[in-house]
Motif scaffolding. Structure first.
Motif, PDB file in Angstrom:
ATOM      1  N   ALA A  20       0.825  -1.208   0.000  1.00 12.95           N
ATOM      2  CA  ALA A  20       0.000   0.000   0.000  1.00 12.95           C
ATOM      3  C   ALA A  20       0.861   1.261   0.000  1.00 12.95           C
ATOM      4  O   ALA A  20       0.640   2.189  -0.792  1.00 12.95           O
ATOM      5  CB  ALA A  20      -0.941   0.000   1.204  1.00 12.95           C
ATOM      6  N   GLY A  21       1.843   1.315   0.901  1.00 16.85           N
ATOM      7  CA  GLY A  21       2.683   2.500   0.996  1.00 16.85           C
ATOM      8  C   GLY A  21       3.512   2.740  -0.254  1.00 16.85           C
ATOM      9  O   GLY A  21       3.641   3.883  -0.730  1.00 16.85           O
ATOM     10  N   ALA A 192       0.513   3.442   6.444  1.00 20.75           N
ATOM     11  CA  ALA A 192       0.397   2.162   5.725  1.00 20.75           C
ATOM     12  C   ALA A 192       1.214   1.138   6.501  1.00 20.75           C
ATOM     13  O   ALA A 192       2.154   0.536   5.984  1.00 20.75           O
ATOM     14  CB  ALA A 192       0.905   2.312   4.299  1.00 20.75           C
ATOM     15  N   GLY A 360      -4.328   0.138   3.354  1.00 26.18           N
ATOM     16  CA  GLY A 360      -3.867  -1.217   3.626  1.00 26.18           C
ATOM     17  C   GLY A 360      -4.529  -1.787   4.864  1.00 26.18           C
ATOM     18  O   GLY A 360      -5.637  -1.392   5.249  1.00 26.18           O
ATOM     19  N   ALA A 381      -4.855  -3.212  -0.831  1.00 26.63           N
ATOM     20  CA  ALA A 381      -3.649  -2.418  -0.627  1.00 26.63           C
ATOM     21  C   ALA A 381      -3.230  -1.710  -1.916  1.00 26.63           C
ATOM     22  O   ALA A 381      -2.874  -0.520  -1.903  1.00 26.63           O
ATOM     23  CB  ALA A 381      -2.516  -3.306  -0.118  1.00 26.63           C
ATOM     24  N   GLY A 385      -3.725   2.249  -2.344  1.00 19.03           N
ATOM     25  CA  GLY A 385      -2.488   2.998  -2.546  1.00 19.03           C
ATOM     26  C   GLY A 385      -2.592   3.909  -3.752  1.00 19.03           C
ATOM     27  O   GLY A 385      -2.186   5.081  -3.713  1.00 19.03           O
TER      28      GLY A 385
END
Length: 513
Positions: A20-21, A192, A360, A381, A385
Motif C-alpha cells: 500500500a505504501g 500504511a 492497507g 492495498a 495505494g
C-alpha cells in the motif's frame, strides 16, 4: 529537543513500505514524498510474506459482480457493498499498474495470466507471482521502482512514535532514530503500517507489527471501525518457528484436505468443505484442537511430487520443520493472519482527521466486513495505494504550526500484552474472557511505558468485542453463538472507547461485590 528535518518540510510522509505504501509513493511521483520505515525498505512487511496473490476478476468467465458476490458472502453481512464494488472493479487496473511498475506475474503456456483458486472464491481468480512467493515478488519489484524514483526520499531505521497536530489537523510526525527523535513537519501523512499480528503468540505476521498505525491514529483522534474482527488463518504450520509459517489456502485450492489425528476428514460435511470461508475452517480446526486432537493438511494425493514446483516457499518451510509435504501430513493450527478492523476511512483513504490518510491493513474501508475473502487484502492495498496517491496529489500542502511541547514516547514492546491477548481474545471468546482482557489491558494502556501502545490497540479490540453480542465472521462468542438480525458496523473514537472500557470494568466489579 527533537531535531526538525526542515529540508523535508511539507513533503507527503508515508509511514510503512509494504504494498500500500509503495503504491501510494509511486502514484504520487513526481510529487516529493518521504517513506518512513522502521526496517529496510520493504522489510518486516506482511505484504512481502503473502503467498497466495491478488484476487482479480480477469478470467473469461469471471466478472466484478461475481467477485463482489463472493466478497459479500465471506464478509458475513458487514461489508459496505458500494465500497466493495468500487474497489473490486479496479482490480484489473491495479494488476496493470503493478505490471508497469515491474511486477512479473505468472503466466500459462499461452501467455495469459495464471489464475489460482482459494477458499470461498467461486472461480479461479488469484493472480500470483513465482508460485507461492507472490508477496515477496511484488514488494521486491516495487522497492526497486521506488529506489529509482528521484521524488521519493527513503528514511530507513525511522520508527513513527506520534502524529503531531496543529489544532485538529495533522502537523507532522515524531520519529525515533538511532541518533534521537526527529520531526517531519507535514500536513499530509499516510499510514500504511500493516496489521496487529504481533499482539498474539500464534501469528503469521511480522512480530513487530502490533497495530502501530492504529495507535498513532487513535491518539490523534481518528475514528476506528470494526476492531473486534481478527482473522485467524486456519492453516499455519504447527511447528516451533515464531512467527508461524503460513500454509496458503491455495494448497487446499489445489485439492489438499484436512484430517484429524484419527484420519477423519472433519470438514467433509460442511458447505464448501476445506474451501469454506476462513472463519468457518478456523473454528472447526480450533474445536478439534480444543478436544485434545491434532489437525493435518494432506496434500499427498492432490499434489504429490508436484508440491515443490507449485509451492516452493511452503515446501521449504515444511522441510525446515522436518516435513516432506509430498509424502507426509502437514501439521497445522489457526494463527492470526489479518485484521479486518482499523482506522475508519472513506474511499480515498481519508481518515476523520484532516491531513491523515490510512491505507492497507491498518485501515477499515468496509471491503472485508466481518471476514476477509482470501487475497482481497493485497488487492485492497494496491487499489487504495493508487487512490490515496491520486487524492493527495490534488491537495496543496498547508502551512502548519508544530506544537511547542513535545512528548517522549517509550519504544513499544508487546511482550506484556501478548499473553493477555492470546489467552482472552482468540478464535473463541465469551464475556468472561473479554472482561479479563479489558481489566488486564486498561492499566497498561493508561500508562506511558513500553506496553502502552500495544495495550491500547489490544484494549480497543476487547472493547469492540464486548459490544458485539453475537457471533459473526471472525468474531465468535460461545455465549452469543447466533447472529443478530440487524447487525451493523461500529465506529468509535479513543475517548469513547476508554470510557466504555472503564464502564465495563466498573460494572464487572459492581456485580462481583
Amino acid at each position: 529537543m527533537s531535531e526538525i528535518l526542515e529540508g523535508l518540510r511539507d513533503r507527503v510522509v508515508i509511514v510503512g513500505s509494504g504494498l500500500a505504501g509503495l503504491m501510494a509513493a509511486l502514484t504520487l511521483a513526481p510529487e516529493p514524498t518521504v517513506i518512513v520505515t522502521r526496517a529496510a525498505l520493504g522489510g518486516e512487511t506482511s505484504s512481502a510474506w503473502a503467498q497466495g496473490g491478488i484476487a482479480a476478476s480477469i478470467g473469461k468467465d469471471d466478472s466484478a459482480a461475481l467477485h463482489l458476490a463472493d466478497t459479500l458472502a465471506a464478509g458475513d453481512g458487514l461489508c459496505d457493498a458500494k465500497v466493495a464494488a468500487r474497489i473490486l472493479a479496479e482490480a484489473p487496473a491495479a494488476i496493470t499498474a503493478l505490471e508497469r511498475a515491474g511486477v512479473a506475474f505468472d503466466r500459462d503456456s499461452e501467455g495469459a495470466l495464471s489464475l489460482g483458486l482459494e477458499a470461498a472464491h467461486s472461480l479461479r481468480r488469484i493472480v500470483h507471482a513465482k508460485g507461492d512467493g507472490s508477496g515477496a515478488a511484488i514488494v521486491r519489484a516495487l522497492v526497486d521502482a521506488a529506489a529509482r524514483t528521484p521524488s521519493i526520499t527513503i528514511l530507513e531505521g525511522y520508527e513513527a512514535r506520534r502524529l503531531l497536530l496543529d489544532g485538529d489537523r495533522i502537523a507532522g510526525l515524531l520519529c525515533a532514530t538511532e541518533r534521537g527523535t526527529v520531526i517531519l513537519p507535514s500536513s499530509r501523512v499516510v499510514l500504511a503500517t500493516g496489521g496487529i499480528g504481533g499482539l498474539y503468540d500464534a501469528t503469521t505476521n511480522p512480530t513487530g507489527n502490533f497495530g502501530q498505525g492504529i495507535a498513532l491514529a487513535a491518539r490523534a483522534g481518528a475514528l476506528l471501525a470494526d476492531m473486534e474482527f481478527v482473522q485467524f488463518h486456519p492453516t499455519a504450520l504447527d511447528s516451533r518457528r515464531w512467527p508461524l509459517a503460513l500454509v496458503s489456502e491455495a494448497v487446499r485450492g489445489e485439492g489438499a484436505t484436512l484430517l484429524n489425528e484419527r484420519s477423519e476428514r472433519f470438514m467433509a460435511g460442511v458447505e464448501g468443505a476445506e474451501l469454506a470461508p476462513r472463519d468457518v475452517v478456523a473454528r472447526a480446526i480450533s474445536a478439534e484442537i480444543a478436544r485434545g486432537g491434532r489437525v493435518y493438511l494432506d496434500a499427498r494425493r492432490a499434489l504429490g511430487d508436484s508440491f515443490t514446483r507449485r509451492f516452493p516457499v511452503i515446501d521449504a518451510l515444511c522441510r525446515e520443520a522436518g516435513v516432506d509435504p509430498s509424502r507426509n501430513l502437514i501439521p497445522v493450527r489457526p494463527a492470526v493472519h489479518y485484521h479486518m478492523g482499523g482506522v475508519a476511512t472513506d474511499e480515498q483513504g481519508r481518515s476523520s482527521v484532516s491531513g491523515l490518510w490510512v491505507i492497507g491493513e491498518a485501515a477499515s474501508t468496509g471491503l472485508h466486513g466481518a471476514n476477509r475473502l482470501a487475497s482481497n487484502s493485497l488487492l485492497e492495498a494496491a487499489v487504495m495505494g493508487l487512490r490515496a496517491g491520486r487524492d493527495i496529489a490534488g491537495i496543496v500542502a498547508n502551512r502548519v504550526k508544530l506544537p511547542q511541547q513535545q512528548v517522549n514516547v517509550a519504544a513499544p514492546d508487546a511482550s506484556l500484552v501478548r499473553p493477555i491477548v492470546s489467552s482472552h481474545l482468540g478464535v473463541l471468546r465469551n464475556a468472561g474472557s473479554i472482561q479479563g482482557a479489558i481489566e488486564a489491558l486498561l492499566p497498561l494502556a493508561d500508562g506511558d511505558g513500553p506496553a502502552a501502545d500495544p495495550a491500547l490497540v489490544a484494549l480497543l479490540i476487547a472493547v469492540f468485542a464486548g459490544l458485539r453480542t453475537e457471533s459473526r465472521g471472525a468474531h465468535a462468542r460461545t455465549d452469543f453463538p447466533l447472529k443478530l438480525p440487524d447487525s451493523q458496523r461500529r465506529r468509535m473514537n479513543l475517548p469513547d472507547a476508554l470510557d466504555t472500557a472503564s464502564s465495563m470494568t466498573f460494572n464487572s466489579l459492581a456485580r462481583s461485590a
